[in-house]
Design a protein around this motif. Structure first.
Motif, PDB file in Angstrom:
ATOM      1  N   THR A 291       1.641   6.592  -6.996  1.00 58.45           N
ATOM      2  CA  THR A 291       0.572   7.535  -7.341  1.00 58.45           C
ATOM      3  C   THR A 291       1.082   8.971  -7.286  1.00 58.45           C
ATOM      4  O   THR A 291       0.811   9.782  -8.181  1.00 58.45           O
TER       5      THR A 291
ATOM      6  N   GLN B  84       2.287   1.751  -3.468  1.00 59.16           N
ATOM      7  CA  GLN B  84       1.249   2.281  -4.358  1.00 59.16           C
ATOM      8  C   GLN B  84       1.074   3.781  -4.159  1.00 59.16           C
ATOM      9  O   GLN B  84       0.939   4.552  -5.112  1.00 59.16           O
ATOM     10  N   GLU B  85       1.093   4.206  -2.906  1.00 58.64           N
ATOM     11  CA  GLU B  85       0.935   5.627  -2.607  1.00 58.64           C
ATOM     12  C   GLU B  85       2.038   6.455  -3.266  1.00 58.64           C
ATOM     13  O   GLU B  85       1.786   7.516  -3.848  1.00 58.64           O
TER      14      GLU B  85
ATOM     15  N   SER C  85       0.835  -1.209   0.000  1.00 58.53           N
ATOM     16  CA  SER C  85       0.000   0.000   0.000  1.00 58.53           C
ATOM     17  C   SER C  85       0.867   1.255   0.000  1.00 58.53           C
ATOM     18  O   SER C  85       0.546   2.254  -0.649  1.00 58.53           O
ATOM     19  N   TRP C  86       1.973   1.202   0.717  1.00 59.33           N
ATOM     20  CA  TRP C  86       2.879   2.359   0.741  1.00 59.33           C
ATOM     21  C   TRP C  86       3.532   2.548  -0.625  1.00 59.33           C
ATOM     22  O   TRP C  86       3.699   3.668  -1.090  1.00 59.33           O
TER      23      TRP C  86
ATOM     24  N   GLY D 281      -4.138   8.212   7.101  1.00 62.77           N
ATOM     25  CA  GLY D 281      -4.882   7.973   5.865  1.00 62.77           C
ATOM     26  C   GLY D 281      -6.354   7.637   6.071  1.00 62.77           C
ATOM     27  O   GLY D 281      -7.047   7.291   5.107  1.00 62.77           O
TER      28      GLY D 281
ATOM     29  N   THR E 229       7.021   6.394   6.919  1.00 61.15           N
ATOM     30  CA  THR E 229       6.213   7.042   5.889  1.00 61.15           C
ATOM     31  C   THR E 229       6.228   8.551   6.126  1.00 61.15           C
ATOM     32  O   THR E 229       6.292   9.001   7.271  1.00 61.15           O
TER      33      THR E 229
ATOM     34  N   ARG F 192       2.289  14.577   1.550  1.00 55.27           N
ATOM     35  CA  ARG F 192       3.406  13.630   1.514  1.00 55.27           C
ATOM     36  C   ARG F 192       4.640  14.249   2.176  1.00 55.27           C
ATOM     37  O   ARG F 192       5.747  13.738   2.040  1.00 55.27           O
TER      38      ARG F 192
ATOM     39  N   ARG G 288       3.696  10.209   4.858  1.00 56.91           N
ATOM     40  CA  ARG G 288       2.294  10.553   4.613  1.00 56.91           C
ATOM     41  C   ARG G 288       1.751  11.444   5.733  1.00 56.91           C
ATOM     42  O   ARG G 288       1.933  11.168   6.900  1.00 56.91           O
TER      43      ARG G 288
END
Lengths: 198, 756
Positions: free
Chosen positions: B23, B19-20, B16-17, B191, B150, B48, B152
Motif C-alpha cells: 500500500t 499488504q501495508e 498483513s505486513w 496500528g 516493522t 512508516r 510502522r
C-alpha cells in the motif's frame, strides 16, 4: 548479466603515512562550495570515530566518495572509496558500461583528491577492491564471483592493456556484498592511468 | 532467481505486513500522478518511519552562500517543502531493544545497500539509517519484515518505540521481567484504531525497578513501574502507571495515574488513556499537543476520571489478557551453562573492561556485557561480527540501549575472556561503558532538520579527549553522565544527565556563534527522577574547558559521598554561573575564527556575514545590553526556585520574558516604557504579528508564553508551575536571541564570506 543497483570501488593509498581525516572534512566541504566534481554533491558525513569505518564521506545524489580508516580485520591501511548508486540513475547501461562509468568518476575524484596538496594523498589504481552491494542480484556466491570476475577481467583489460590482472576474493560470506580483490602488475598512478586515455 | 525483493520474500513476510508495504509503495505512485496530496503522503511515510533529513528542502549553506540542490526529479516532493530526491532518514523500531543475530545481519545489509555503511542506534533503542532514498524504502521494509521487524509508526503522530530496561529479566533489583508486558503493549497498540488520531507522538516505557534509571519512566507520556503484591498468599504482578511525562522544550515529570494496575488491566487502561488523548488532546497547535499539556490543562484528577470513565465503556478485547498465556515464552535460555574455572593473571585492559562493561546477572554464573559504541554508530562488518559473537556466546539475547549501546545477556562467566578477545578483534571492546567517556548525543546538525548546533561534533570531541583521561579521573567524575542535544527538543536527553548540553546560538560581532546551553543536575536514577536546569550558554568551542572546570570544582569541593546533583544544589547555580562566566567570552573573528564554526564542521556558522569592521568585538548593541537583564532575571528566578520560593521564581521568570521583549524593542530603538502592558502590546504588533519572532519550526509558540502569563498570572504557583515557567522563560529568551540574529542578518549585506 543483470544490472547491479550499486557498485563500490576501493583503492589502496601509496605510502605509509596516514591521512589525517580531520583534514579531509574541510576539503570535501570546499568541493561542495566549488562544485569540484561533475556529480551532484550534497553533504559530508563524519564517521572517523568508528574503527575500520567509511571514515569521512562526501555524500552525493548518485555518487559518494571518501577516505576510510582501514579495512576491518586486516592490516590494510586507509583507502579511497567511491560508490555509484545506479538505482538513482535509471539508466539502461549494462554491467560493463556501469563499471566503465564508475571508473571514470572514481578517477575524477581521485585526481581531485591528489591535487589537495595539504592532504598528501596518493592513490594506487592498480590495487583495488570492487564491491557489489546488491544481494538480490549478486549474492556473494562462488558462481556470482566467477561471473563478475570474468567481467572485471574484460573491463580492466581495457584500462590496463596487457598488464597482468589478478582477481581474487577475500573469502565467501553471503552476508557481505560480493567483493573482488584486484591486483594489476606494475606501478600505476592516477595520472598514468588517465594519461593512457582509459 | 527472483527479480524483486517482493517476490523473493513473499513467503517470509506476514500477510498483513506485506499488504501495508504494498500500500505504501502504491501511495508513492499516487504522489507522482498528483492523486495524493504531498502533506498526506508526508504523514503516511512518517508513519512508516521514513523521515526527512537536513537540506531536504533543496537548500544548503555551504559556508559562503546558500546553494540550491537541484535534484533530478525537479519539483517533485515527498511532503511540503521536501524534495522527492533528497536523501532522508529511515527509523527502524526495535521494541524493548530486543534483537536477534539474523535481524542484525539484515540491518547490516540495508546499511550498505541503501545507506552509507553505518548503523546508528538512537536514544529510544531504535536504529536509524541516513541518506536513504524514499524509493528504496519499500524493499527495505520488506527485508526487515521478513525477519520480524516493522517500521510502522516509528515516526509521525503515533505510538513510538516502546522502550524497556535492557537488563529486564536479569537485573538484580527488579520486581520481575517487564519484557513480555512491553512486547504485549507494543503489538496491541501497533496500528490500533485508537492511536491513529493523536495530535503528536506518544512514548511509552517499562521499568522493573523504581530506584534505578531503568526505563526512565518519568520522562514518558505513559510509563510502567513493576510492582508485586501478596494477595491470598500468592504473589501477584502489577504496575504503577504514570502519565504525562516528557522532555522537549518544556519538560514535565510523569504523574501517577494509578498505583498497582494488575497485569490484566494494563492493556485496557492504556487503551483508555490513548482514547482520551486522541479525543481531547490538542490537534491544531502541535507545540501544545503532547499528552503532558492535556494532563496539565485538565489536572490529574480530571484526567484520571476521564480515563477510568473511558475504561468502563471500552468494548471487550480478548487481547487484553491473552498475552498472559505467552509469558513463559519470554523466558530466556543461555547458550552455555556456567562452570567454575580458575583463571590466572590477565591483562590490565581486560580487567579495565571487566570492571566497567560487565554486570553480574541475578542468575549466578552469568553476566551482561555492555558493548559501547562511539556516538551509537557501528559498521556493517561490526554488525556481522556482533551477530557471530552473539550466536557463539548468548544466542538471541542482544538488546539495544537508550545510551546508544548494545548489551549481550547470558554470557557464561567462563566465556568472558574469550568474548572480550572476540569483541576486541571486532573493535567493539571499548571500556568505560556508561561512564563520563560514553557520551550520548542526538544527530543534531549532522542530519536533523531541527538541529541548531553540532551535538555529534561536540560529543566526538569530548569523547576523544575523555578517552585519553578517563583512567586518571577521580571515581566520582568517572561515573558522571554527559548527554548532548542539538537543540532544545532534548532528543539527546540532556535534561536527565549530570551534565547536559543543548545547542543554540548567539549573535555577536556581526556573526552568529554556535553555543551550547549548559544544563546541570539532572537525575538519571529513580527513572529520570528530576530534570536539570540551564545555567548559561557558552560558545561551542569553550565547552571542553567548561567541562574541565566543572568537574575539577566538583572534585575539589565535593563532600564525602556527595552526588553531582547534590553538589550542584549546594554549590548553587549563582556560583556555577560565576564559574562559567570566563568561558562565555567570544574572541574577535580575526583572533579566533574557529569560534565561529562548529565542532567537526568547518563551515562558518552564520549566514550573510561580511568582513568584520574595526573594533566589532567591542560594539555592544542595545539588544545585547537589554537581553542581559532578562538573562539575569531568569537566573535569579532559578535561585528562588532552588530555595523553595516558588512565587518569586514564577514572578521572576515572567518578568524576564517581559525584559526580553523589551530588549527586542530597544534593539529596534523603539521608545518604550517599563510598563508591562505597553511592552507586550508593542512586542505583539512589531514582532509577533509580523512573525519576525517566529521560530522556523515552533512558529509563535515561544511568544505565546509571554501572552499567556500577561493575560493571567498563576495564583500561588507551586514548584511545578514555577519550574515550567522558568523553562518557558529560557526558551523565550533564546527565541529573542534568534530573532535578533535574523534581524541583524537581514540588515547585513550578503556579499561575501570566508573561504574555507
Amino acid at each position: 548479466m543483470e544490472q547491479p543497483q550499486r557498485l563500490i570501488l576501493r583503492f589502496e593509498l601509496h605510502g605509509d603515512a596516514p591521512v589525517n581525516l580531520d583534514d579531509v572534512i574541510p576539503v570535501f566541504h570546499g568541493w561542495i562550495q566549488n562544485g569540484r566534481l561533475s556529480t551532484m554533491l550534497i553533504d559530508v558525513a563524519d564517521y572517523k570515530h568508528v574503527e575500520a569505518s567509511p571514515g569521512v564521506v562526501l555524500i552525493g545524489h548518485t555518487d559518494d566518495c571518501g577516505i576510510d580508516n582501514g579495512l576491518p580485520r586486516t592490516e590494510s591501511g586507509q583507502g579511497f572509496h567511491y560508490t555509484r548508486k545506479h538505482a538513482r540513475l535509471a539508466d539502461e547501461a549494462s554491467f560493463l558500461e556501469r563499471l566503465r562509468q564508475l571508473w571514470t568518476n572514481a578517477l575524477e575524484a581521485a585526481e581531485a583528491l591528489e591535487q589537495e596538496a595539504g592532504l598528501g594523498v596518493s592513490i594506487n589504481p592498480g590495487r583495488l577492491q570492487l564491491m557489489v552491494p546488491d544481494r538480490l542480484r549478486y549474492a556473494f556466491t562462488e558462481a556470482n564471483v566467477q561471473a563478475v570476475a570474468a567481467l572485471v577481467q574484460e573491463w580492466l583489460a581495457e584500462v590496463f592493456g596487457s598488464a597482468a590482472v589478478t582477481v581474487s576474493h577475500p573469502g565467501i560470506d553471503e552476508r557481505l556484498p560480493l567483493t573482488l580483490t584486484v591486483a594489476v602488475a606494475g606501478e600505476h598512478s592516477v595520472a598514468s592511468v588517465q594519461a593512457s586515455g582509459n | 532467481m527472483a527479480n524483486s525483493w517482493k517476490s523473493a520474500l513473499q513467503d517470509q513476510i506476514p500477510e498483513s505486513w506485506a499488504q501495508e508495504v504494498d500500500t505504501f509503495e502504491g501511495q508513492m505512485g499516487l504522489v507522482f500522478n498528483g492523486t495524493l496530496e504531498d502533506k498526506v503522503f508526508a504523514e503516511t511515510r512518517l508513519r512508516r518511519g521514513v523521515y526527512g533529513q537536513r537540506y531536504d528542502n533543496g537548500k544548503r549553506h555551504d559556508g559562503i552562500r546558500e546553494q540550491e540542490l537541484n535534484f533530478p526529479s525537479g519539483e517533485a516532493v515527498k511532503g511540503p517543502d521536501t524534495f522527492w530526491d533528497a536523501p532522508g532518514m529511515q527509523r527502524i523500531k526495535i521494541p524493548w531493544g530486543g534483537l536477534k543475530p539474523d535481524q542484525l545481519e539484515v540491518l547490516a545489509a540495508l546499511a550498505d545497500e541503501y545507506s552509507d555503511g553505518i548503523l546508528h542506534i538512537t536514544t529510544r533503542q531504535d536504529f536509524q539509517l541516513h541518506f536513504v532514498h524514499v524509493e528504496d524504502t519499500p524493499d527495505l521494509m520488506r527485508r526487515l519484515a521478513a525477519v520480524g521487524i516493522t517500521t510502522r509508526e516509528a515516526c509521525g503522530n503515533s505510538v513510538r518505540n516502546v522502550t524497556a530496561c535492557p537488563l529486564a529479566g536479569v537485573c538484580r533489583t527488579e520486581e520481575f521481567d517487564v519484557t513480555p508486558y512491553a512486547d504485549a503493549l507494543t503489538f496491541f497498540l501497533l496500528g490500533h484504531d485508537d492511536v491513529q488520531d493523536f495530535g503528536r507522538k506518544f512514548k511509552i516505557a517499562f521499568s522493573g525497578c523504581e530506584h534505578e534509571a531503568c526505563g526512565l519512566v518519568s520522562m514518558h507520556d505513559l510509563g510502567f513501574i513493576a510492582r508485586t503484591e501478596v494477595r491470598d498468599g500468592r504473589t501477584v504482578r502489577g504496575f504503577d502507571m504514570y502519565v504525562g511525562g516528557g522532555l522537549g522544550a518544556v519538560p514535565h515529570q510523569a504523574r501517577l495515574l494509578q498505583a498497582f494496575v494488575s497485569e490484566e488491566e494494563i492493556l485496557p487502561l492504556s487503551q483508555a488513556v490513548c482514547r482520551v488523548f486522541a479525543r481531547l488532546g490538542e490537534k491544531r497547535n502541535r507545540n501544545r499537543a503532547r499528552i503532558k499539556f492535556l494532563v496539565a490543562k485538565l489536572g490529574m484528577e480530571e484526567f484520571s476520571r476521564l480515563v477510568f470513565e473511558e475504561r468502563e465503556i471500552l468494548p471487550h478485547d480478548d487481547r487484553w489478557t491473552s498475552y498472559l498465556d505467552g509469558l513463559e515464552g519470554f523466558t530466556e535460555q543461555p547458550v552455555r551453562q556456567p562452570i567454575a574455572i580458575e583463571y590466572g593473571d590477565s591483562d590490565p585492559e581486560y580487567e579495565r573492561w571487566f570492571a566497567t562493561n560487565v554486570y553480574r546477572q541475578r542468575q549466578g554464573g552469568f553476566s551482561v556485557v555492555h558493548v559501547a559504541l562511539p556516538l551509537g554508530d557501528l559498521t556493517v562488518q561490526q554488525s556481522l561480527d556482533l551477530a557471530d559473537i552473539a550466536r557463539k556466546y548468548v544466542g538471541d539475547h542482544i538488546r539495544t540501549t537508550v545510551e546508544q549501546n548494545f548489551v549481550l545477556r547470558w554470557v557464561a562467566d567462563q566465556d568472558l575472556r574469550d568474548l572480550y578477545a572476540d569483541l576486541k578483534a571486532a573493535d567493539l571492546a571499548t571500556a568505560w561503558a556508561g561512564s563520563i567517556a560514553d557520551i550520548t548525543a542526538c544527530p543534531g546538525t549532522d542530519t536533523c532538520k531541527l538541529g541548531i548546533a553540532s551535538s555529534r561534533g561536540l560529543a566526538g570531541e569530548l569523547g576523544a579527549r575523555l578517552a585519553q583521561q578517563v583512567e586518571e579521573l577521580p571515581p566520582e567524575v568517572q561515573e558522571l553522565k554527559i548527554k548532548i542535544s542539538g537543540c532544545f527538543n532534548s532528543c539527546g536527553q540532556h535534561h536527565v544527565a549530570d551534565i547536559g548540553f543543548f545547542g543554540n546560538s548567539r549573535h555577536r560581532n556581526k556573526r552568529t556563534v554556535p553555543h551550547f546551553q549548559v544544563v546541570l543536575g539532572g537525575q538519571w536514577q529513580e527513572n529520570a527522577g528530576s530534570y536539570g536546569l540551564a545555567v548559561g550558554a557558552v560558545p561551542s568551542r569553550s565547552v571542553p574547558e567548561v567541562l574541565t572546570e566543572l568537574t575539577n570544582r566538583f572534585h575539589t569541593d565535593r563532600e564525602d559521598g556527595e552526588s553531582f546533583q547534590s553538589w550542584v544544589d549546594r554549590f548553587g547555580k549563582k556560583n556555577i554561573r560565576e564559574l562559567l562566566k570566563p568561558f562565555t567570552q567570544i574572541p574577535l573573528y580575526e583572533d579566533s575564527p574557529q569560534f565561529y564554526s562548529d565542532w567537526g564542521d568547518p563551515r562558518e556558522f552564520t549566514t550573510g556575514d561580511i568582513g568584520v569592521g574595526e573594533c566589532a568585538g567591542e560594539v555592544v548593541s542595545l539588544f545585547t545590553l537589554e537581553i542581559a537583564r532578562a538573562e539575569a532575571e531568569v537566573f535569579e528566578a532559578q535561585i528562588s526556585m532552588d530555595d523553595g520560593r516558588h512565587s518569586e521564581a514564577y514572578a521572576g521568570a515572567v518578568q524576564s520574558m517581559v525584559l526580553a521583549a523589551r530588549a527586542l524593542l530597544r534593539g529596534q530603538t523603539v521608545d518604550i516604557t517599563n510598563d508591562e502592558t505597553e511592552i507586550v502590546a508593542e512586542f505583539k504588533s512589531r514582532f509577533y504579528d509580523t512573525e519576525l519572532f517566529f521560530d522556523r519550526f515552533a512558529k509563535g509558540k515561544f511568544g505565546q508564553y509571554l501572552f499567556k502569563h500577561h493575560r493571567q498570572r498563576v495564583e500561588d504557583p507551586d514548584a511545578v508551575a514555577a519550574h515550567e515557567t522558568i523553562e518557558e522563560a529560557y526558551l523565550f529568551i533564546e527565541a529573542a536571541h534568534a530573532c535578533d540574529g535574523r534581524i541583524a542578518a537581514a540588515a547585513t549585506p550578503t556579499t561575501g564570506g570566508i573561504q574555507l
